[in-house]
Scaffold this active site. Structure first.
Site, PDB file in Angstrom:
ATOM      1  CD  GLN A 121       1.173  17.614 -32.111  1.00 55.41           C
ATOM      2  OE1 GLN A 121       1.311  16.444 -32.484  1.00 55.41           O
ATOM      3  NE2 GLN A 121       0.308  18.446 -32.663  1.00 55.41           N
ATOM      4  CB  CYS A 165       0.512  -4.991  14.478  1.00 59.69           C
ATOM      5  SG  CYS A 165       1.548  -3.702  15.203  1.00 59.69           S
ATOM      6  CD  GLU A 187       0.217 -13.136  11.483  1.00 63.69           C
ATOM      7  OE1 GLU A 187       0.453 -14.284  11.072  1.00 63.69           O
ATOM      8  OE2 GLU A 187      -0.483 -12.895  12.491  1.00 63.69           O
ATOM      9  N   PRO A 188       4.282 -12.305   7.918  1.00 67.72           N
ATOM     10  CG  PRO A 188       6.341 -12.842   8.900  1.00 67.72           C
ATOM     11  CD  PRO A 188       4.932 -12.453   9.233  1.00 67.72           C
ATOM     12  N   GLY A 215      13.868  14.075 -18.192  1.00 71.59           N
ATOM     13  CA  GLY A 215      15.036  13.448 -18.797  1.00 71.59           C
ATOM     14  C   GLY A 215      16.067  13.037 -17.756  1.00 71.59           C
ATOM     15  CD  GLU A 235      -6.259   0.252   3.353  1.00 72.95           C
ATOM     16  OE1 GLU A 235      -7.420   0.147   3.791  1.00 72.95           O
ATOM     17  OE2 GLU A 235      -5.302   0.620   4.058  1.00 72.95           O
ATOM     18  N   GLY A 236      -3.953  -3.572   0.111  1.00 75.70           N
ATOM     19  CA  GLY A 236      -4.433  -4.449  -0.952  1.00 75.70           C
ATOM     20  C   GLY A 236      -3.760  -4.127  -2.271  1.00 75.70           C
ATOM     21  CD1 TRP A 287       4.236  -6.810   4.982  1.00 78.70           C
ATOM     22  CD2 TRP A 287       6.042  -5.519   4.677  1.00 78.70           C
ATOM     23  NE1 TRP A 287       5.101  -7.502   4.173  1.00 78.70           N
ATOM     24  CE2 TRP A 287       6.229  -6.728   3.965  1.00 78.70           C
ATOM     25  CE3 TRP A 287       7.052  -4.558   4.621  1.00 78.70           C
ATOM     26  CZ2 TRP A 287       7.365  -6.989   3.207  1.00 78.70           C
ATOM     27  CZ3 TRP A 287       8.191  -4.834   3.875  1.00 78.70           C
ATOM     28  CH2 TRP A 287       8.329  -6.019   3.178  1.00 78.70           C
ATOM     29  CD  GLN A 341      11.260   8.996 -20.930  1.00 72.87           C
ATOM     30  OE1 GLN A 341      11.552   8.202 -20.049  1.00 72.87           O
ATOM     31  NE2 GLN A 341      11.958   9.114 -22.053  1.00 72.87           N
TER      32      GLN A 341
END
Length: 408
Positions: A303, A128, A131-132, A364, A388-389, A162, A361
């Site tokens: 292609q 932990c 923080e917010p 589809g 992690e950043g 988180w 994509q």
């Protein structure tokens, strides 16, 4: 001088194939169900524990692999299986590493086994830190730890967010401020034992991706932990704070702090997770392109599709090489003079987002449905450029490293 090689040795290949088998036979069949349930996949974690994959011993062996490739190889295969379940399996390791890096031998021997439990009663742990109002900006952390000398106890107050496994963990490792005047250097880490009064789960987040991994707030209200729950002990903390105060007086703030250096060394593991997810999506798209026919021929004959697959494979391999380089540098003690750890995480996470989008994509309309796994992989991949950043933070770290500017 040892011959240069980029090939895994026989033992590493055996471990890789063993993890791949678990990912294919156990994780993948369960992935869609636990993604929909948005719950911790306890049965899958228990299966991992039964074979020794969810254990301190296994991750310690990979961590001490002299080539540095044990951990990234493990992460890639698990996250090839499924990112949400993969994070549920490796999430405890975040807390374990915090104890291994900062704890005493006695703390390591006492607490780390409790993080994993045993085959019949598996446990998880939570680290932990965020923080917010303090995610990337760790200096803005508000959770406080105050020492009660009369009782030899630390009193913790604040809210963490988180937190992987937050609130459901057997052991919580909490980073808190002990000296606000020192900014990020005035932080310390604390072990919160099971069933400690005052610790509770706050909001559980309903996420876009990695939904099989539990993410929640952790609320600390006058949480009292014994003095021996301070990682490293009070004497070591007092010495570290004294040095930080002296460096601050002498202009030492220009030195990279220990937390930033630790993140730099750990980021390749996140990059490996991203590579695993990207590889999984690429393989699904390749197989689909080979078997899906339009206008009388497989769509890979076009292609427009074939070139996308060529780019996807090239980018995945390039990302893996950056991850392997940074992982090798970390275990070899090579300095990250160009922020190579952040480079690997930045590139791999961006590749994962791009490759999974391309996979959708190529499939589809089918790729947009939950009948095909690339839809889930695309949602899961979004996290890699955030946790992690963020990618923006990685670029900032790289830029400041190259320019010689201070990294705070």
């Amino acid at each position: 001088m040892a011959e240069f090689t980029m090939e895994l040795n026989d033992e590493q290949k055996e471990v890789r194939d063993w993890i791949h088998g678990f990912a294919a036979d156990v994780m993948r069949p369960a992935a869609a169900e636990w993604d929909e349930r948005e719950e911790t996949p306890w049965p899958v974690i228990q299966e991992a524990a039964k074979i020794g994959l969810y254990s301190l011993d296994f991750y310690a062996q990979q961590f001490f692999d002299p080539t540095g490739l044990g951990i990234p190889m493990t992460m890639e295969e698990l996250f090839w299986g499924d990112a949400g379940i993969g994070l549920s399996i490796v999430g405890t390791g975040l807390a374990a590493v915090g104890v291994l890096a900062n704890g005493t031998e006695e703390q390591i021997g006492t607490w780390v086994p409790q993080m994993y439990g045993d085959v019949n009663d598996v446990k998880v742990a939570a680290f932990c830190s965020s923080e917010p109002d303090a995610g990337s900006d760790v200096a803005a952390m508000r959770t406080r730890a105050v020492y009660d000398e009369a009782k030899d106890e630390w009193v913790l107050n604040g809210t963490k967010t988180w937190a992987t496994n937050g609130g459901i963990a057997n052991i919580h490792v909490v980073v808190a401020v002990v000296d606000p005047e020192l900014g990020s250097k005035g932080h310390a880490s604390f072990l919160v034992p099971p069933n400690t009064p005052g610790l509770s789960q706050g909001q559980k987040f309903k996420k876009h991706g990695i939904r099989a991994s539990h993410t929640a707030e952790v609320v600390l209200e006058d949480v009292r932990v014994p003095g021996h729950c301070l990682l490293g002990g009070k004497e070591k903390l007092d010495e570290r704070l004294a040095r930080a105060r002296e460096k601050a007086k002498a202009g030492g703030e220009r030195v990279m702090n220990a937390a930033m250096a630790t993140f730099e060394a750990s980021r390749p593991a996140v990059g490996a997770m991203a590579v695993g997810t990207a590889r999984a999506a690429y393989e699904e798209a390749l197989e689909y392109a080979r078997t899906r026919s339009q206008f009388g021929r497989p769509i890979i004959d076009n292609q427009g599709v074939a070139f996308q697959l060529a780019d996807m494979r090239t980018q995945i391999d390039a990302a893996r090489l950056l991850v392997w380089r940074a992982s090798w540098m970390a275990v070899a003690g090579k300095p990250f003079t160009s922020a190579e750890g952040s480079m690997s995480k930045l590139f791999a996470s961006e590749v994962a987002k791009k490759v999974t989008a391309q996979a959708v994509q190529i499939l589809g309309g089918n790729g947009f449905t939950r009948e095909y796994p690339v839809e889930r992989m695309h949602r899961d991949a979004a996290i890699y450029t955030i946790f992690e950043g963020t990618s923006e933070i990685q670029r900032l770290v790289i830029a400041r490293t190259l320019s010689g500017m201070p990294i705070r």
